[in-house]
Write a protein that holds these residues in place. Structure first.
Motif, PDB file in Angstrom:
ATOM      1  N   LEU A  32      -6.257  -3.369   5.721  1.00 26.97           N
ATOM      2  CA  LEU A  32      -5.712  -2.009   5.662  1.00 26.97           C
ATOM      3  C   LEU A  32      -6.713  -1.056   5.034  1.00 26.97           C
ATOM      4  CD1 LEU A  32      -3.452   0.060   5.937  1.00 26.97           C
ATOM      5  CD2 LEU A  32      -2.497  -0.795   3.773  1.00 26.97           C
ATOM      6  N   GLN A  33      -7.358  -1.495   3.966  1.00 26.34           N
ATOM      7  CA  GLN A  33      -8.358  -0.679   3.284  1.00 26.34           C
ATOM      8  C   GLN A  33      -9.463  -0.255   4.238  1.00 26.34           C
ATOM      9  OE1 GLN A  33      -9.896  -1.541  -1.014  1.00 26.34           O
ATOM     10  NE2 GLN A  33     -11.099  -2.773   0.377  1.00 26.34           N
ATOM     11  N   HIS A  34      -9.879  -1.172   5.120  1.00 22.77           N
ATOM     12  CA  HIS A  34     -10.931  -0.845   6.087  1.00 22.77           C
ATOM     13  C   HIS A  34     -10.500   0.307   6.990  1.00 22.77           C
ATOM     14  CE1 HIS A  34     -13.817  -1.079   9.355  1.00 22.77           C
ATOM     15  NE2 HIS A  34     -12.794  -1.141  10.178  1.00 22.77           N
ATOM     16  N   TYR A  35      -9.286   0.232   7.529  1.00 27.18           N
ATOM     17  CA  TYR A  35      -8.865   1.252   8.488  1.00 27.18           C
ATOM     18  C   TYR A  35      -8.633   2.605   7.812  1.00 27.18           C
ATOM     19  CZ  TYR A  35      -8.618  -2.305  12.068  1.00 27.18           C
ATOM     20  OH  TYR A  35      -8.958  -3.291  12.969  1.00 27.18           O
ATOM     21  N   ILE A  36      -8.157   2.589   6.563  1.00 28.84           N
ATOM     22  CA  ILE A  36      -8.005   3.855   5.858  1.00 28.84           C
ATOM     23  C   ILE A  36      -9.376   4.450   5.548  1.00 28.84           C
ATOM     24  CG2 ILE A  36      -7.056   4.998   3.825  1.00 28.84           C
ATOM     25  CD1 ILE A  36      -4.982   2.766   3.643  1.00 28.84           C
ATOM     26  N   TRP A  37     -10.303   3.595   5.124  1.00 31.09           N
ATOM     27  CA  TRP A  37     -11.680   4.057   4.850  1.00 31.09           C
ATOM     28  C   TRP A  37     -12.282   4.679   6.112  1.00 31.09           C
ATOM     29  CZ3 TRP A  37     -14.858   3.233   0.338  1.00 31.09           C
ATOM     30  CH2 TRP A  37     -16.203   3.603   0.510  1.00 31.09           C
ATOM     31  N   THR A  38     -12.107   4.029   7.243  1.00 28.69           N
ATOM     32  CA  THR A  38     -12.675   4.521   8.499  1.00 28.69           C
ATOM     33  C   THR A  38     -12.003   5.826   8.923  1.00 28.69           C
ATOM     34  OG1 THR A  38     -13.154   2.237   9.151  1.00 28.69           O
ATOM     35  CG2 THR A  38     -13.221   3.897  10.888  1.00 28.69           C
ATOM     36  N   ALA A  39     -10.710   5.956   8.644  1.00 27.32           N
ATOM     37  CA  ALA A  39     -10.022   7.218   8.932  1.00 27.32           C
ATOM     38  C   ALA A  39     -10.592   8.350   8.080  1.00 27.32           C
ATOM     39  CB  ALA A  39      -8.521   7.063   8.685  1.00 27.32           C
ATOM     40  N   ALA A  89      -2.003   6.863   0.975  1.00 31.96           N
ATOM     41  CA  ALA A  89      -2.132   5.567   1.645  1.00 31.96           C
ATOM     42  C   ALA A  89      -3.105   4.658   0.898  1.00 31.96           C
ATOM     43  CB  ALA A  89      -2.588   5.771   3.091  1.00 31.96           C
ATOM     44  N   MET A  90      -4.226   5.225   0.456  1.00 28.08           N
ATOM     45  CA  MET A  90      -5.200   4.451  -0.313  1.00 28.08           C
ATOM     46  C   MET A  90      -4.609   3.981  -1.639  1.00 28.08           C
ATOM     47  SD  MET A  90      -8.676   6.644   0.360  1.00 28.08           S
ATOM     48  CE  MET A  90      -9.761   6.268   1.755  1.00 28.08           C
ATOM     49  N   HIS A  91      -3.844   4.844  -2.266  1.00 26.99           N
ATOM     50  CA  HIS A  91      -3.203   4.501  -3.532  1.00 26.99           C
ATOM     51  C   HIS A  91      -2.250   3.324  -3.361  1.00 26.99           C
ATOM     52  CE1 HIS A  91      -0.828   4.874  -7.183  1.00 26.99           C
ATOM     53  NE2 HIS A  91       0.245   5.114  -6.455  1.00 26.99           N
ATOM     54  N   GLU A  92      -1.390   3.403  -2.361  1.00 25.51           N
ATOM     55  CA  GLU A  92      -0.412   2.327  -2.169  1.00 25.51           C
ATOM     56  C   GLU A  92      -1.093   1.026  -1.783  1.00 25.51           C
ATOM     57  OE1 GLU A  92       3.835   4.199  -1.305  1.00 25.51           O
ATOM     58  OE2 GLU A  92       2.577   4.138   0.497  1.00 25.51           O
ATOM     59  N   CYS A  93      -2.179   1.118  -1.032  1.00 24.75           N
ATOM     60  CA  CYS A  93      -2.964  -0.079  -0.714  1.00 24.75           C
ATOM     61  C   CYS A  93      -3.539  -0.685  -1.995  1.00 24.75           C
ATOM     62  CB  CYS A  93      -4.074   0.278   0.267  1.00 24.75           C
ATOM     63  SG  CYS A  93      -5.115  -1.112   0.783  1.00 24.75           S
ATOM     64  N   ALA A  94      -4.055   0.173  -2.880  1.00 22.82           N
ATOM     65  CA  ALA A  94      -4.699  -0.303  -4.102  1.00 22.82           C
ATOM     66  C   ALA A  94      -3.708  -0.858  -5.115  1.00 22.82           C
ATOM     67  CB  ALA A  94      -5.507   0.826  -4.737  1.00 22.82           C
ATOM     68  N   LEU A  95      -2.438  -0.475  -5.028  1.00 21.74           N
ATOM     69  CA  LEU A  95      -1.456  -0.992  -5.982  1.00 21.74           C
ATOM     70  C   LEU A  95      -1.355  -2.515  -5.921  1.00 21.74           C
ATOM     71  CD1 LEU A  95       1.524   1.546  -5.869  1.00 21.74           C
ATOM     72  CD2 LEU A  95      -0.191   1.234  -7.656  1.00 21.74           C
ATOM     73  N   GLN A  96      -1.679  -3.090  -4.757  1.00 23.02           N
ATOM     74  CA  GLN A  96      -1.648  -4.546  -4.642  1.00 23.02           C
ATOM     75  C   GLN A  96      -2.637  -5.209  -5.602  1.00 23.02           C
ATOM     76  OE1 GLN A  96      -1.580  -5.943  -0.420  1.00 23.02           O
ATOM     77  NE2 GLN A  96      -1.728  -3.771   0.047  1.00 23.02           N
ATOM     78  N   PHE A 149      -9.666   8.504  -6.011  1.00 24.51           N
ATOM     79  CA  PHE A 149     -11.047   8.160  -6.347  1.00 24.51           C
ATOM     80  C   PHE A 149     -11.964   8.807  -5.318  1.00 24.51           C
ATOM     81  CE2 PHE A 149      -8.323   4.673  -7.630  1.00 24.51           C
ATOM     82  CZ  PHE A 149      -8.748   4.386  -8.926  1.00 24.51           C
ATOM     83  N   THR A 150     -13.094   9.315  -5.770  1.00 18.37           N
ATOM     84  CA  THR A 150     -14.131   9.782  -4.852  1.00 18.37           C
ATOM     85  C   THR A 150     -14.814   8.566  -4.245  1.00 18.37           C
ATOM     86  OG1 THR A 150     -14.487  11.778  -6.141  1.00 18.37           O
ATOM     87  CG2 THR A 150     -16.274  11.103  -4.672  1.00 18.37           C
ATOM     88  N   ARG A 151     -15.133   8.644  -2.964  1.00 16.61           N
ATOM     89  CA  ARG A 151     -15.793   7.531  -2.285  1.00 16.61           C
ATOM     90  C   ARG A 151     -17.189   7.935  -1.820  1.00 16.61           C
ATOM     91  NH1 ARG A 151     -10.576   6.581  -2.424  1.00 16.61           N
ATOM     92  NH2 ARG A 151      -9.888   4.415  -2.482  1.00 16.61           N
ATOM     93  N   TRP A 152     -18.086   6.974  -1.912  1.00 18.29           N
ATOM     94  CA  TRP A 152     -19.498   7.199  -1.604  1.00 18.29           C
ATOM     95  C   TRP A 152     -19.935   6.299  -0.457  1.00 18.29           C
ATOM     96  CZ3 TRP A 152     -23.303   9.740  -5.020  1.00 18.29           C
ATOM     97  CH2 TRP A 152     -22.711  10.401  -6.104  1.00 18.29           C
ATOM     98  N   THR A 153     -20.694   6.874   0.467  1.00 26.17           N
ATOM     99  CA  THR A 153     -21.458   6.098   1.442  1.00 26.17           C
ATOM    100  C   THR A 153     -22.906   6.549   1.337  1.00 26.17           C
ATOM    101  OG1 THR A 153     -19.612   5.758   2.977  1.00 26.17           O
ATOM    102  CG2 THR A 153     -21.842   5.588   3.876  1.00 26.17           C
TER     103      THR A 153
END
Length: 274
Positions: free
Chosen positions: A21-28, A216-223, A260-264
């Motif tokens: 799930l994290q992958h698809y949210i990141w890609t979105a 969505a990222m937050h709820e994914c990270a709660l796991q 969270f800020t994300r970096w690539t």
């Protein structure tokens, strides 16, 4: 003193679902698997995914690039990956620890090396060695693409004033001290680390998620915090995390979430460097 396990979280189907799930949210959020500046027009590329996990990034890339592209997943364990028969025919998997020595047959093998979400695996003093290893994997003129969330940028986002956020705040305070890798500081230093390693920084793509993706990222990270409760040997902390989760979920439903800020960061190995 016993060494820390190589992976902070559980290795099970729940964590596999989180990773996918994290992958698809990141890609979105980013709109790409491979940065648009990367030269990937050739049908004869060899691409590595370091820390491939469930092989979800490779699976996504395999659907976007010609089947002649060689896609290789490198990791210390393939417990999270599906059986090879379920992967595209141009995907192979190979055991390798990014903190270990680079085997001779992998030196200068790859046009592109992708690495992402090592923020809970590596400590600050690991980065120079890891970057050196990644550079050894690259052909001269090849590229590294490294993506991470910046834990230092952590904040609580609310869309309305007056929302309760004390449980979210307490949850982070409880989880982070359980492993130093849960409080990394190296992510915003990556561009400078790239330069110090001899890489040419091609692109630094820093993004904050819009509200819907942030939730969505937050709820994914709660796991992650439920996994910390299962993994920690501190029974008091484990119980505290379990007791907090209903309050955290209530605050989330009311409209509060972590962001969270994300970096690539994309770097190029100089064409004349061996």
């Amino acid at each position: 003193m016993a060494s820390r396990p190589d992976y902070v979280f559980t290795r099970d189907y729940l964590d596999n679902n989180r990773i996918n799930l994290q992958h698809y949210i990141w890609t979105a959020l980013y709109g790409y698997c491979l940065h648009p500046e990367l030269p990937i027009s050739s049908a004869d590329l060899t691409i590595a995914d370091v820390g491939t996990g469930t092989a979800i990034w490779l699976t996504d890339v395999a659907a976007r690039l010609p089947p002649t592209t060689r896609l290789e997943g490198l990791d210390v364990s393939f417990h999270a990956a599906p059986p090879l028969e379920y992967l595209a025919s141009n995907i192979t998997l190979r055991n390798w620890d990014v903190k270990g020595d680079v085997p001779a047959e992998l030196v200068e093998r790859y046009d592109v090396v992708h690495i992402r979400n090592f923020v809970f695996v590596l400590c600050d003093d690991d980065i120079p060695k890891v970057l050196s290893n990644l550079m050894k994997l690259l052909k001269p003129g090849g590229h590294i693409q490294w993506g991470e969330p910046d834990m230092l940028s952590w904040q609580i986002k609310t869309m309305r004033e007056g929302l309760e956020t004390s449980a979210l705040m307490q949850l982070m305070k409880l989880s982070q001290p359980q492993d130093p890798r849960l409080s990394p500081t190296w992510v915003p230093k990556l561009p400078e680390q790239f330069k110090e390693a001899g890489l040419l920084v091609v692109e630094c793509d820093v993004r904050d998620a819009p509200p819907a993706l942030a939730m969505a990222m937050h709820e994914c990270a709660l796991q992650i915090h439920e996994q910390v409760a299962r993994m920690t040997k501190n029974e008091e902390v484990a119980q505290g995390l379990k007791d907090l989760m209903p309050q955290v979920l209530d605050e989330t439903r009311q409209g509060a979430c972590w962001t969270f800020t994300r970096w690539t960061v994309v770097g190029k190995k100089p064409p004349n460097q061996q």
